[in-house]
Design an enzyme around this catalytic site. Structure first.
Site, PDB file in Angstrom:
ATOM      1  CG  PHE A  82     -19.473  11.609 -27.969  1.00  0.00           C
ATOM      2  CD1 PHE A  82     -19.663  12.736 -27.191  1.00  0.00           C
ATOM      3  CD2 PHE A  82     -18.389  10.787 -27.689  1.00  0.00           C
ATOM      4  CE1 PHE A  82     -18.806  13.040 -26.146  1.00  0.00           C
ATOM      5  CE2 PHE A  82     -17.520  11.079 -26.649  1.00  0.00           C
ATOM      6  CZ  PHE A  82     -17.734  12.203 -25.862  1.00  0.00           C
ATOM      7  CE1 TYR A 118      -4.093   1.907   0.577  1.00  0.00           C
ATOM      8  CE2 TYR A 118      -2.602   3.318   1.812  1.00  0.00           C
ATOM      9  CZ  TYR A 118      -3.820   3.124   1.193  1.00  0.00           C
ATOM     10  OH  TYR A 118      -4.750   4.118   1.166  1.00  0.00           O
ATOM     11  CG  PHE A 145      -8.381  15.644 -24.871  1.00  0.00           C
ATOM     12  CD1 PHE A 145      -8.467  15.050 -26.118  1.00  0.00           C
ATOM     13  CD2 PHE A 145      -8.683  14.877 -23.748  1.00  0.00           C
ATOM     14  CE1 PHE A 145      -8.831  13.715 -26.242  1.00  0.00           C
ATOM     15  CE2 PHE A 145      -9.042  13.547 -23.871  1.00  0.00           C
ATOM     16  CZ  PHE A 145      -9.125  12.970 -25.116  1.00  0.00           C
ATOM     17  CB  THR A 146     -13.330  15.568 -24.696  1.00  0.00           C
ATOM     18  OG1 THR A 146     -12.434  14.471 -24.518  1.00  0.00           O
ATOM     19  CG2 THR A 146     -13.755  15.644 -26.148  1.00  0.00           C
ATOM     20  CG  ASP A 195      -2.380  16.464 -22.160  1.00  0.00           C
ATOM     21  OD1 ASP A 195      -1.754  15.378 -22.149  1.00  0.00           O
ATOM     22  OD2 ASP A 195      -3.609  16.527 -22.302  1.00  0.00           O
ATOM     23  NE  ARG A 218     -13.412  12.251 -31.314  1.00  0.00           N
ATOM     24  CZ  ARG A 218     -13.268  12.454 -29.994  1.00  0.00           C
ATOM     25  NH1 ARG A 218     -12.700  13.501 -29.534  1.00  0.00           N
ATOM     26  NH2 ARG A 218     -13.746  11.612 -29.125  1.00  0.00           N
ATOM     27  CE  LYS A 250      -5.132   8.624 -25.090  1.00  0.00           C
ATOM     28  NZ  LYS A 250      -5.856   9.818 -24.710  1.00  0.00           N
TER      29      LYS A 250
HETATM   30  C1  LIG Z   1      -6.331  10.616 -23.764  1.00  0.00           C
HETATM   31  C2  LIG Z   1      -5.949  11.983 -23.452  1.00  0.00           C
HETATM   32  C3  LIG Z   1      -6.259  12.551 -22.207  1.00  0.00           C
HETATM   33  C4  LIG Z   1      -7.054  11.823 -21.153  1.00  0.00           C
HETATM   34  O1  LIG Z   1      -6.418  10.679 -20.690  1.00  0.00           O
HETATM   35  P1  LIG Z   1      -7.239   9.410 -20.137  1.00  0.00           P
HETATM   36  O2  LIG Z   1      -6.185   8.480 -19.658  1.00  0.00           O
HETATM   37  O3  LIG Z   1      -8.058   8.875 -21.262  1.00  0.00           O
HETATM   38  O4  LIG Z   1      -8.098   9.912 -19.023  1.00  0.00           O
HETATM   39  C5  LIG Z   1      -5.829  13.854 -21.987  1.00  0.00           C
HETATM   40  N1  LIG Z   1      -5.169  14.551 -22.925  1.00  0.00           N
HETATM   41  C6  LIG Z   1      -4.872  14.041 -24.123  1.00  0.00           C
HETATM   42  C7  LIG Z   1      -4.119  14.859 -25.126  1.00  0.00           C
HETATM   43  C8  LIG Z   1      -5.242  12.738 -24.427  1.00  0.00           C
HETATM   44  O5  LIG Z   1      -4.948  12.242 -25.657  1.00  0.00           O
END
Ligand SMILES: *Cc1c(COP(=O)(O)O)cnc(C)c1O
Length: 481
Positions: free
Chosen positions: A454, A80, A132-133, A222, A388, A265
């Site tokens: 969506f 932990y 980003f969303t 980011d 998109r 990613k």
């Molecule tokens: C995917 C992504 C996120 C969000 O990450 P999650 O692991 O899906 O929550 C944020 N910024 C960018 C540019 C992304 O491609």
């Protein structure tokens, strides 16, 4: 994966890895594909994997892992607090980014939540090259505003600009002069997600950081799609061509105050987190981790994920490894251009993007061309992409439709997952569809949730166009799948 020349003149990307674990795929007949997309309400998010041949929905959490990553997962230290796995991950981030502090989070958007809760207030302005969303959702939820400052070229579909994700530096400077007191930090998304995986140059990143620091504010990166961006800096930017990937990464991180990422990613794993140079900044965010994610040495991730991430980050410093995605995407994009199919150019990271506006000009935006094209590509090839366009937008407060500025179908290429023959198959079916584009019609909502439509919404075709598409397929392909 450097571009290796073929004696016979063929120009294809060559894999510098071999496949040692495989997953069986099915390609169901076109009649079943038409049935499946109807069952899914013409929404590719609602398709079942057993009906999908090539899943090009996203690159998130579905990249292939290496033998070393899998091996590391077996020796993860499950505790932990004080886990040796966490120390290994923090050390790796220190080695790559030279950051002394790391806050773990269960994925990228959780890191965004922590950043927004710490720095965003009602009326705050957060400048960024593009939103980003999930980023935007966290900022606006707290009463902040997103200001997009990408160069004009960034939202042009067809271009030969090598760095379409760059900031417009003049507009950034003007924004600071006018409203600088409302800006807590500037967010650099490298590379960009929603405008086709397009990168920023090292020069632009450094210039943005210098401006922001001159005004005494923070620079936040980011880095979710940084691996592709590093490849593009190395291959497209004159001043970086003699720098190693590690050196480019350090040049970038030295200018950042905070670097956060989705490890779904970056690092070919799952999870995420926030790397920080400064102790005071770290302390400002720290308490939110145990409150929302988990204790400080796991933050909602399993230790196996963290081991895989540490190894994946190390492998990200290998030019051969990070070349695969961009080279495959370039191959797919260039072939489609050669065949006359409208796509976003130049090729970026993340995936290949079809331009639905020019693919099916007969479908009005109110009948969702990008969504219709997503359904048609699935019927034509069992290939799942992501809409998109207007379906991904939200209606205005008066209930009217908010038409998207571009209607794209994103076909993601998760890293090291597909072979070149599978990519060629996708190109072939898309070309067939393009030659039969007159058959494609629009969609209309039959179930429309008021938010995140969506993900959950269901649509019907406006006519019997999908049946006609199936008949044309049978006529051209005979008994073939
Ligand atoms: C995917 C992504 C996120 C969000 O990450 P999650 O692991 O899906 O929550 C944020 N910024 C960018 C540019 C992304 O491609």
């Amino acid at each position: 994966m450097p571009e290796i020349q073929f004696y016979t003149g063929e120009n294809i990307p060559l894999e510098l890895h071999k496949v040692r674990i495989v997953q069986k795929l099915d390609l169901v007949p076109v009649e079943r594909r038409a049935e499946a997309i109807a069952e899914a309400g013409n929404n590719t998010f609602l398709l079942k994997n057993k009906d999908i041949y090539l899943d090009m929905l996203t690159d998130s959490g579905v990249n292939a892992m290496s033998d070393r990553q899998l091996a590391a997962m077996m020796v993860a230290d499950d505790s932990y607090a004080g886990s040796a796995t966490f120390t290994r991950l923090t050390d790796k981030l220190k080695e790559i980014f030279d950051t002394d502090y790391f806050l773990p989070a269960h994925q990228g958007r959780a890191a965004e939540n922590i950043l927004a809760m710490t720095f965003v207030q009602k009326g705050s302005i957060i400048p960024m090259n593009y939103h980003f969303t999930t980023t935007k959702a966290h900022i606006t939820r707290l009463g902040g505003y997103v200001e997009e400052l990408v160069i004009d070229e960034g939202i042009k579909i067809e271009s030969d600009h090598p760095f379409k994700g760059n900031f417009d530096l003049e507009r950034l400077e003007d924004l600071f002069k006018e409203k600088g007191d409302r800006i807590p930090f500037v967010r650099i998304e490298a590379g960009t997600n929603l405008i086709g995986g397009q990168p920023l140059s090292l020069e632009n990143i450094e210039a943005v950081a210098d401006i922001v620091h001159r005004y005494g504010k923070l620079v936040v990166m980011d880095a979710s799609l940084l691996q592709d961006n590093l490849y593009f800096i190395k291959t497209r930017e004159e001043k970086a061509k003699d720098l190693s990937i590690r050196e480019i990464t350090r040049r970038i991180s030295d200018k950042m105050d905070i670097i956060y990422f989705s490890a779904r990613k970056l690092g070919f794993a799952r999870g995420g987190g926030i790397a920080i140079h400064d102790k005071e900044l770290y302390l400002r965010m720290r308490e939110l981790v145990p409150m929302f994610e988990g204790f400080l040495t796991y933050g909602g991730m399993s230790v196996r994920e963290m081991e895989a991430m540490a190894v994946g980050l190390e492998e990200t410093m290998d030019f051969d490894v990070i070349s695969q995605g961009p080279l495959f995407i370039k191959y797919m994009t260039d072939e489609l251009v050669r065949l006359g199919v409208p796509v976003v150019t130049p090729a970026g990271g993340l995936g290949c993007h079809l331009d639905a506006t020019r693919f099916i000009p007969q479908v009005r935006q109110e009948e969702y061309p990008a969504g219709a094209l997503a359904a048609a590509v699935y019927i034509a090839g069992g290939i799942r992409g992501m809409e998109r366009g207007t379906i991904s937008e939200q209606r205005e407060e008066d209930g009217s439709e908010h038409l998207a500025s571009v209607e794209l179908l994103r076909l993601a290429l998760p890293r090291r997952v597909f072979t070149l023959s599978q990519v060629k198959y996708a190109i072939d079916r898309i070309k067939w569809l393009y030659d039969h584009r007159d058959l494609i019609g629009g969609l209309r909502f039959v179930e429309e949730p008021s938010s995140l439509r969506f993900f959950f919404g269901r649509l019907d075709p406006v006519s019997d166009w999908q049946d006609r598409l199936v008949r044309a397929f049978r006529k051209d392909f005979g008994e073939s799948l």
